[in-house]
Design a protein around this motif. Structure first.
Motif, PDB file in Angstrom:
ATOM      1  N   SER A 168       7.331 -10.524  -0.877  1.00  0.00           N
ATOM      2  CA  SER A 168       6.091  -9.935  -0.348  1.00  0.00           C
ATOM      3  C   SER A 168       6.216  -9.631   1.145  1.00  0.00           C
ATOM      4  O   SER A 168       5.665  -8.643   1.627  1.00  0.00           O
ATOM      5  CB  SER A 168       4.891 -10.839  -0.620  1.00  0.00           C
ATOM      6  OG  SER A 168       5.047 -12.064   0.023  1.00  0.00           O
ATOM      7  N   GLN A 209       9.745  -3.076 -10.866  1.00  0.00           N
ATOM      8  CA  GLN A 209       8.877  -4.229 -11.172  1.00  0.00           C
ATOM      9  C   GLN A 209       8.886  -5.234 -10.027  1.00  0.00           C
ATOM     10  O   GLN A 209       7.862  -5.819  -9.696  1.00  0.00           O
ATOM     11  CB  GLN A 209       9.325  -4.886 -12.484  1.00  0.00           C
ATOM     12  CG  GLN A 209       8.880  -4.061 -13.702  1.00  0.00           C
ATOM     13  CD  GLN A 209       9.462  -4.540 -15.004  1.00  0.00           C
ATOM     14  OE1 GLN A 209      10.481  -5.236 -15.030  1.00  0.00           O
ATOM     15  NE2 GLN A 209       8.839  -4.151 -16.118  1.00  0.00           N
ATOM     16  N   LEU A 210      10.053  -5.378  -9.416  1.00  0.00           N
ATOM     17  CA  LEU A 210      10.170  -6.266  -8.253  1.00  0.00           C
ATOM     18  C   LEU A 210       9.303  -5.739  -7.101  1.00  0.00           C
ATOM     19  O   LEU A 210       8.570  -6.493  -6.456  1.00  0.00           O
ATOM     20  CB  LEU A 210      11.635  -6.325  -7.814  1.00  0.00           C
ATOM     21  CG  LEU A 210      11.961  -7.155  -6.587  1.00  0.00           C
ATOM     22  CD1 LEU A 210      11.750  -8.632  -6.867  1.00  0.00           C
ATOM     23  CD2 LEU A 210      13.405  -6.913  -6.151  1.00  0.00           C
ATOM     24  N   THR A 213       5.659  -6.288  -7.903  1.00  0.00           N
ATOM     25  CA  THR A 213       5.331  -7.707  -7.686  1.00  0.00           C
ATOM     26  C   THR A 213       5.088  -7.950  -6.200  1.00  0.00           C
ATOM     27  O   THR A 213       4.120  -8.612  -5.815  1.00  0.00           O
ATOM     28  CB  THR A 213       6.511  -8.599  -8.165  1.00  0.00           C
ATOM     29  OG1 THR A 213       6.782  -8.272  -9.511  1.00  0.00           O
ATOM     30  CG2 THR A 213       6.177 -10.073  -8.042  1.00  0.00           C
ATOM     31  N   LYS A 227       1.741  -6.488  -5.204  1.00  0.00           N
ATOM     32  CA  LYS A 227       0.590  -7.272  -5.703  1.00  0.00           C
ATOM     33  C   LYS A 227       0.439  -8.596  -4.963  1.00  0.00           C
ATOM     34  O   LYS A 227      -0.643  -9.172  -4.951  1.00  0.00           O
ATOM     35  CB  LYS A 227       0.733  -7.512  -7.210  1.00  0.00           C
ATOM     36  CG  LYS A 227       0.412  -6.281  -8.043  1.00  0.00           C
ATOM     37  CD  LYS A 227       0.506  -6.594  -9.519  1.00  0.00           C
ATOM     38  CE  LYS A 227       0.298  -5.371 -10.380  1.00  0.00           C
ATOM     39  NZ  LYS A 227      -1.071  -4.917 -10.453  1.00  0.00           N
ATOM     40  N   ARG A 228       1.517  -9.070  -4.382  1.00  0.00           N
ATOM     41  CA  ARG A 228       1.445 -10.350  -3.670  1.00  0.00           C
ATOM     42  C   ARG A 228       0.961 -10.194  -2.232  1.00  0.00           C
ATOM     43  O   ARG A 228       0.899 -11.167  -1.496  1.00  0.00           O
ATOM     44  CB  ARG A 228       2.824 -11.014  -3.654  1.00  0.00           C
ATOM     45  CG  ARG A 228       3.172 -11.685  -4.950  1.00  0.00           C
ATOM     46  CD  ARG A 228       4.438 -12.505  -4.759  1.00  0.00           C
ATOM     47  NE  ARG A 228       5.052 -12.857  -6.020  1.00  0.00           N
ATOM     48  CZ  ARG A 228       6.300 -13.279  -6.137  1.00  0.00           C
ATOM     49  NH1 ARG A 228       7.063 -13.384  -5.062  1.00  0.00           N
ATOM     50  NH2 ARG A 228       6.783 -13.586  -7.305  1.00  0.00           N
TER      51      ARG A 228
END
Lengths: 205, 146
Positions: A138, B43-44, B47, B50-51
């Motif tokens: 992230s 997809q990574l 992810t 979304k984080r």
């Protein structure tokens, strides 16, 4: 469908209360839509002081325009639209670039890099797992998103974080749903290429 | 099944919305390692997106806005306004009725051309004022506008 109807009823009830002069009801509207508004503002406006002013300005506009709201969209979508347009006006006034044409060069290094990765490490699946464990994905993605033009950042947030449909995003941004979809594909492709370049530099070589 | 590798858009379609993806795309991803790898990269990325933490203001937005809302006008104010309008209109109507014979005499001595001049001037001035008010209103709405 039922959720939408329920949401609409709640929206109508809240709007009626605000129009009757209950300012507490407007407080509830703010609380309900603050996440969406802050998401748009943080994606589009860099200066922290400007963000605060714009957020307040957005809700003052919403309050002034509320008697004219005809429930043609969800209340949150309408507020998002006012927020987006307020940000656009701000950027125009400051003569800031809204959407640099970073996607004009359609270079796609991903295939080369993927091939190199596969050759270098044999199984890319393992390397992906290693990346996730070894790096905070992230944090890395955050840096890559920050490099995108304001409008693409906003589209990515609205679609992936707020989970809005193409039509809803189109209503907020004034773009046709097809254009929203196309921009999202391009933004994700750019992020993916950037991500692969990042891993190429920092993890493989 | 698709024998050619998937396009980037098709890979994204699968990565973003797997349940609604075309069967031929899903079948290809299942059988093709290279395209599956591409899907995993997307997809990574998703992810990671979304984080992302929810941004938040470091002040109470609701409180700040509510403080600035205009105080709603008391209904008594509106009633008073209407009462004043009613009294005003009544006064002028009463005066016109009572003095109508004098008004007729007053205008008898005035030349028709002068009456036209007065009426045209009055219309021009009123028209100008209305136009100015409209422009001002438009400017204010533009500032507030979406």
């Amino acid at each position: 469908m039922n959720n939408n109807t329920g949401q609409n009823t709640t929206d109508r009830h809240l709007v009626d209360r605000v129009l009757r002069g209950e300012s507490n009801a407007f407080g509830i509207i703010i609380k309900n839509t603050e996440n969406l508004v802050s998401k748009i503002i943080f994606d589009m406006i860099i200066n922290d002081g400007d963000r605060k002013d714009i957020a307040q300005d957005v809700y003052l506009k919403v309050y002034q325009k509320l008697p004219g709201f005809k429930f043609q969209s969800k209340l949150s979508t309408w507020i998002g639209q006012i927020c987006y347009n307020t940000c656009i006006d701000h950027l125009r006034k400051k003569k800031l670039v809204l959407a640099e044409s970073i996607f004009e060069t359609e270079t796609d290094p991903s295939n080369d890099i993927l091939d190199m990765m596969n050759n270098a490490q044999g199984n890319f699946d393992e390397s992906v797992d290693t990346f996730v464990i070894g790096k905070n994905i992230s944090e890395i993605v955050k840096k890559k998103i920050a490099k995108l033009p304001a409008i693409y950042k906003t589209l990515i947030s609205l679609y992936h974080n707020e989970e809005l449909s193409y039509d809803e995003i189109g209503t907020i941004t004034g773009l046709p749903a097809g254009t929203v979809k196309s921009y999202l594909f391009r933004a994700r492709r750019e992020l993916k290429n950037d991500l692969l370049l990042h891993y190429k530099k920092e993890d493989l070589w | 099944m698709v024998t050619k590798h998937l396009t980037d858009d098709e890979v994204q379609q699968y990565a973003v919305d797997k349940p609604n993806c075309e069967i031929r795309i899903a079948e290809h991803v299942h059988l093709c390692e290279k395209c599956r790898t591409k899907v995993e990269v997307y997809q990574l990325l998703i992810t990671g997106i979304k984080r992302q933490p929810q941004p938040a203001f470091d002040f109470d937005l609701s409180e700040a806005v509510l403080k600035q809302l205009p105080v709603p006008k008391a209904s008594g104010d509106r009633l008073l306004t209407w009462a004043l309008i009613f009294i005003g209109v009544g006064f002028f109507a009463g005066a016109a009725y009572y003095f109508h014979s004098y008004l007729a005499i007053m205008f008898e001595g005035v030349a028709t051309i002068l009456i036209y001049l007065i009426v045209i001037s009055a219309i021009t001035i009123i028209g100008g004022l209305v136009f100015d008010m409209y422009k001002k209103y438009q400017r204010e709405m533009k500032v507030l506008d979406l």
